[in-house]
Design a protein around this motif. Structure first.
Motif, PDB file in Angstrom:
ATOM      1  N   TRP A  67       0.844  -1.208   0.000  1.00 51.33           N
ATOM      2  CA  TRP A  67       0.000   0.000   0.000  1.00 51.33           C
ATOM      3  C   TRP A  67       0.876   1.254   0.000  1.00 51.33           C
ATOM      4  O   TRP A  67       0.545   2.250  -0.639  1.00 51.33           O
ATOM      5  N   TRP A  68       2.002   1.183   0.704  1.00 50.47           N
ATOM      6  CA  TRP A  68       2.938   2.293   0.768  1.00 50.47           C
ATOM      7  C   TRP A  68       3.858   2.360  -0.452  1.00 50.47           C
ATOM      8  O   TRP A  68       4.684   3.265  -0.555  1.00 50.47           O
ATOM      9  N   TYR A  86       3.459   8.368   9.565  1.00 53.24           N
ATOM     10  CA  TYR A  86       3.275   7.077  10.222  1.00 53.24           C
ATOM     11  C   TYR A  86       3.921   7.113  11.609  1.00 53.24           C
ATOM     12  O   TYR A  86       3.317   6.682  12.601  1.00 53.24           O
ATOM     13  N   MET A 234      -8.845  -1.345  11.876  1.00 49.97           N
ATOM     14  CA  MET A 234      -9.043  -0.290  10.882  1.00 49.97           C
ATOM     15  C   MET A 234     -10.466  -0.138  10.361  1.00 49.97           C
ATOM     16  O   MET A 234     -10.847   0.960   9.962  1.00 49.97           O
ATOM     17  N   TYR A 238     -10.915   3.746   9.807  1.00 47.42           N
ATOM     18  CA  TYR A 238     -10.148   4.141   8.608  1.00 47.42           C
ATOM     19  C   TYR A 238     -10.628   3.276   7.450  1.00 47.42           C
ATOM     20  O   TYR A 238      -9.878   2.464   6.923  1.00 47.42           O
ATOM     21  N   ASN A 240     -11.577   3.592   4.212  1.00 50.07           N
ATOM     22  CA  ASN A 240     -10.979   3.582   2.868  1.00 50.07           C
ATOM     23  C   ASN A 240      -9.658   2.821   2.871  1.00 50.07           C
ATOM     24  O   ASN A 240      -9.373   2.024   1.973  1.00 50.07           O
ATOM     25  N   TYR A 241      -8.856   3.095   3.876  1.00 48.57           N
ATOM     26  CA  TYR A 241      -7.573   2.405   4.031  1.00 48.57           C
ATOM     27  C   TYR A 241      -7.807   0.902   4.182  1.00 48.57           C
ATOM     28  O   TYR A 241      -7.124   0.081   3.547  1.00 48.57           O
ATOM     29  N   TYR A 242      -8.770   0.546   4.995  1.00 48.96           N
ATOM     30  CA  TYR A 242      -9.096  -0.865   5.206  1.00 48.96           C
ATOM     31  C   TYR A 242      -9.488  -1.548   3.897  1.00 48.96           C
ATOM     32  O   TYR A 242      -8.998  -2.634   3.577  1.00 48.96           O
ATOM     33  N   GLU A 244      -8.788  -0.666   0.826  1.00 53.92           N
ATOM     34  CA  GLU A 244      -7.653  -0.721  -0.102  1.00 53.92           C
ATOM     35  C   GLU A 244      -6.691  -1.841   0.260  1.00 53.92           C
ATOM     36  O   GLU A 244      -6.225  -2.589  -0.608  1.00 53.92           O
ATOM     37  N   VAL A 245      -6.373  -1.965   1.542  1.00 59.18           N
ATOM     38  CA  VAL A 245      -5.420  -3.003   1.959  1.00 59.18           C
ATOM     39  C   VAL A 245      -6.026  -4.397   1.791  1.00 59.18           C
ATOM     40  O   VAL A 245      -5.317  -5.339   1.425  1.00 59.18           O
TER      41      VAL A 245
END
Length: 267
Positions: A67-68, A86, A234, A238, A240-242, A244-245
């Motif tokens: 993701w990063w 982070y 998450m 969070y 959106n982050y969840y 995506e990952v």
């Protein structure tokens, strides 16, 4: 408006409308067909000299490092400027902050919440929960969130809908994989931010690797544990982050170029 145009004006107008319509529908279709999330790239640095054992350890954090857009074969994680948010978000921008959090993940981690709460839900009547939770965790927002989503089945249902879990019994996998992954990732990031030395980073990563090996016998089981812990931490907070990952995770598990498919789980 158009009644006084010469005959060729109508031709030009018709061509313009046709051209616009083609571009509109072509671009619209392309955007509709475009995947919601980017494809995983599994970047490698040509300067890496890590052996297979260390590459295995680094791979424990792959869903989040992907993701990063970090490399999959180096201890260094992006660059110090990129990872600053982070460090600040986790409160590990100082050596004391980093070691406090690392000792927590080594000793207890999210296992502390999950193990107690799942056992309580299975063995205690609901009217006892508040008292037991108060005595174990005090006034703790994370413990309450874990209780809410675990007792409702929300996390289980979501992971099954995503195809990450298949059976209700997958919840028994626990959170050792998630805690191990977090130790690896935070060690990489703290090293990149000059918070800890290379030697210190590898000591933490070695600890996390042993934790993973002690609890799992395959990338698939490890990945389920990672996904469960990531969802508990998450999802909702969070989202959106969840999402995506989770999308990346399925590529990490299935893509033949992923470290999880090019590095065997040790037997």
């Amino acid at each position: 408006m158009f009644e006084n145009l010469p005959w060729y004006g109508y031709v030009i107008l018709a061509l313009a409308i046709a051209s616009y319509a083609y571009k509109y529908f072509k671009i619209g279709k392309d955007e509709y067909d475009k995947p919601d999330f980017e494809k995983a790239k599994f970047k490698k640095s040509p300067d890496s000299n890590l052996g297979l054992d260390k590459l295995f350890s680094i791979a424990l954090y792959t869903p989040i490092s992907e993701w990063w857009s970090a490399t999959t074969n180096t201890l260094k994680f992006r660059n110090a400027k990129t990872i600053q948010p982070y460090l600040e978000g986790w409160g590990i921008e100082s050596a004391s902050g980093y070691w406090n959090l690392t000792e927590y993940f080594m000793k207890d981690g999210r296992r502390w919440y999950f193990d107690f709460i799942t056992q309580m839900i299975q063995s205690e009547p609901k009217e006892n929960w508040d008292d037991l939770m108060g005595r174990k965790f005090g006034n703790n927002d994370r413990s309450q969130k874990y209780l809410d989503v675990l007792s409702s089945g929300e996390i289980l249902n979501d992971l099954k809908q995503k195809g990450i879990f298949t059976f209700d019994s997958d919840m028994e996998i626990g959170l050792a994989g998630y805690d191990a992954a977090m130790l690896v990732g935070q060690a990489r990031i703290a090293f990149t931010g000059n918070i800890i030395s290379e030697e210190e980073a590898w000591k933490v990563i070695d600890f996390a690797t042993q934790m993973a090996l002690d609890n799992f016998s395959s990338w698939e089981d490890f990945g389920k544990s990672f996904s469960l812990g990531f969802a508990l931490d998450m999802k909702g907070s969070y989202d959106n982050y969840y999402q995506e990952v989770c999308h990346i995770y399925k590529q990490v598990l299935n893509d033949q170029s992923s470290p999880w498919n090019t590095i065997n789980w040790p037997s």
